[in-house]
Design an enzyme around this catalytic site. Structure first.
Site, short mmCIF file in Angstrom:
data_model
loop_
_atom_site.label_atom_id
_atom_site.label_comp_id
_atom_site.label_asym_id
_atom_site.label_seq_id
_atom_site.Cartn_x
_atom_site.Cartn_y
_atom_site.Cartn_z
N ASP A 20 0.82 -1.22 0.00
CA ASP A 20 0.00 0.00 0.00
C ASP A 20 0.85 1.27 0.00
O ASP A 20 0.71 2.14 0.87
CB ASP A 20 -0.94 0.01 1.22
CG ASP A 20 -1.69 -1.30 1.38
OD1 ASP A 20 -2.27 -1.76 0.39
OD2 ASP A 20 -1.70 -1.84 2.50
N GLU A 191 -11.27 -2.14 -2.82
CA GLU A 191 -10.64 -1.41 -1.73
C GLU A 191 -9.55 -0.49 -2.29
O GLU A 191 -9.43 -0.31 -3.50
CB GLU A 191 -10.07 -2.38 -0.69
CG GLU A 191 -9.13 -3.42 -1.25
CD GLU A 191 -8.86 -4.55 -0.27
OE1 GLU A 191 -9.49 -4.59 0.79
OE2 GLU A 191 -7.99 -5.40 -0.57
#
Length: 444
Positions: A20, A191
């Site tokens: 991420d 997401e």
């Protein structure tokens, strides 16, 4: 803050282990924030050679346990994102109980990343109080009028957006829904939202399907665009991301699978993580992003099938369909008249320079040969991600309108038999082995 790009004429090196990633620049130094204990942080003087930095938080903040009492006690902080706004850095992050929507988004601020004078600004929003959505994966975004917004969310009730109060840097006003994926009443993978703006359009990027499974991850980055920040965001097919839409930007390549957890820097760089096909280890990448006709592209995935199609048999003009629109694994593939069901719509996207995966819009399962058989007349079915070559297909042009679809594992051709069931057979160049790919168009 200055946003000067660096040249990606050689591979990045150094400490590249990151989930991420979020990329920023302060003065002449690059910083990468990522999921990790106390915040994962890396820095680089040239944007090419990276080193690990000390975490911001040595211990969890005391107030987290008021909302997520069973969060990771190793102090694992998820998916941070930051932006310089009103003379400060604002760092949003998430803490969660894995697999639940007992989550919080918190906020830190600092005058300088280099000096590291971070201040706890407390809670931004929580979903631990019974909300349907999940408060993780925050992304701060400054719109075309210099107004700050926060986009966030994961699985459950999809991706959300809310405006940020410029004084408190906390949320204000209505929470908008931007993207969702479901199989029937069950939430499916969407997401890691990222917003950007370019030439009159807002672009929403998300990661769909499954992260964090090593070389069995089928994460991929998709996008849609809108004239308005609140949406609707439509992909290249015209499908709303609230209805499971999304055009694939990148999914995998010859060496790495599970591309996702993305960030977009200055509309010219894509930053994401991925997993080694060889050993499942993860790392981050920085790639040049380009734009064609107001759509984002990567150089290495030009001129590929990427989007939703109907797959039509040339012999009988029937559409590849999941039998009875089933959403369960092992459901067989059949050919039917065109009813415009989602079970007749297929997301096709490249997994390397030769092969594709074919994912059903209704079930979110993959086209494959049953039990990875290599035998003649083996059944073609749908199944969840296995990362096996029996779920990968070569699409070869026969002429301008027709294609052969060859299974990577068996080297046999997708074939329609006399009972209108899909099987594999040795390629005999028969009409039953030729297919038309009809680009799915939004209907007014």
């Amino acid at each position: 803050m200055e946003k000067k790009l660096f040249s990606l004429n050689r591979n990045i090196t150094g400490n590249l282990k990151a989930h991420d990633p979020a990329l920023v620049k302060e003065n002449n130094k690059w910083w990468l924030f990522h999921t990790g204990k106390g915040f994962g942080i890396k820095s680089s003087q040239d944007g090419l050679n990276w080193k690990k930095e000390a975490p911001i938080l040595e211990e969890p903040l005391a107030w987290w346990s008021d909302y997520v009492p069973h969060f990771d006690r190793d102090n694992d902080i998820w998916a941070p994102d930051l932006e310089f706004f009103n003379d400060k850095w604002w760092l949003y992050y998430s803490v969660s109980e894995f697999g639940t929507n007992n989550s919080v988004i918190g906020l830190l601020s600092a005058d300088s990343i280099e000096e590291g004078n971070w201040k706890d600004e407390g809670l931004v929003i929580t979903s631990s109080d019974g909300k349907k959505f999940n408060t993780i994966d925050p992304c701060i975004f400054i719109d075309a009028e210099d107004n700050p917004w926060l986009v966030f969310g994961s699985w459950f009730d999809g991706i959300k957006l809310a405006e940020i109060d410029q004084k408190t840097m906390k949320l204000k006003g209505e929470i908008h829904s931007l993207a969702s994926r479901r199989v029937g009443d069950r939430a499916a993978g969407v997401e890691a939202p990222t917003l950007t703006y370019k030439d009159g359009y807002y672009y929403l990027f998300t990661s769909i399907d499954h992260c964090c499974r090593g070389k069995k991850s089928d994460y991929k980055i998709v996008y849609g665009r809108s004239k308005y920040i609140e949406g609707p965001y439509l992909d290249k097919n015209g499908i709303d991301l609230l209805n499971g839409g999304g055009t694939v930007l990148t999914a995998s390549d010859e060496k790495y699978v599970g591309h996702g957890g993305q960030d977009i820097y200055n509309n010219q760089l894509l930053i994401h993580h991925a997993y080694s096909r060889k050993n499942g280890e993860y790392r981050f990448f920085i790639k040049d992003l380009k734009w064609e006709n107001n759509w984002p592209e990567l150089k290495e995935t030009d001129n590929y099938f990427k989007g939703y199609y109907k797959i039509i048999n040339s012999a009988r003009n029937k559409i590849v369909s999941v039998e009875d629109s089933k959403t369960e694994s092992r459901a067989k593939m059949v050919a039917r008249n065109d009813n415009d069901f989602d079970s007749q719509k297929w997301m096709i996207y490249p997994v390397d320079s030769t092969f594709y995966r074919i994912e059903n819009k209704n079930s979110l399962l993959y086209l494959e040969v049953q039990d990875a058989l290599k035998t003649e007349a083996a059944v073609v079915q749908q199944w969840s991600n296995s990362s096996h070559p029996c779920q990968e297909w070569e699409i070869t042009a026969v002429n301008n309108d027709e294609f052969k679809i060859i299974n990577r594992n068996s080297q046999k051709a997708l074939t329609l038999n006399e009972d209108n069931n899909l099987i594999q057979r040795e390629d005999k160049d028969k009409k039953e082995q030729k297919w038309q790919l009809e680009w799915l168009q939004k209907k007014d």
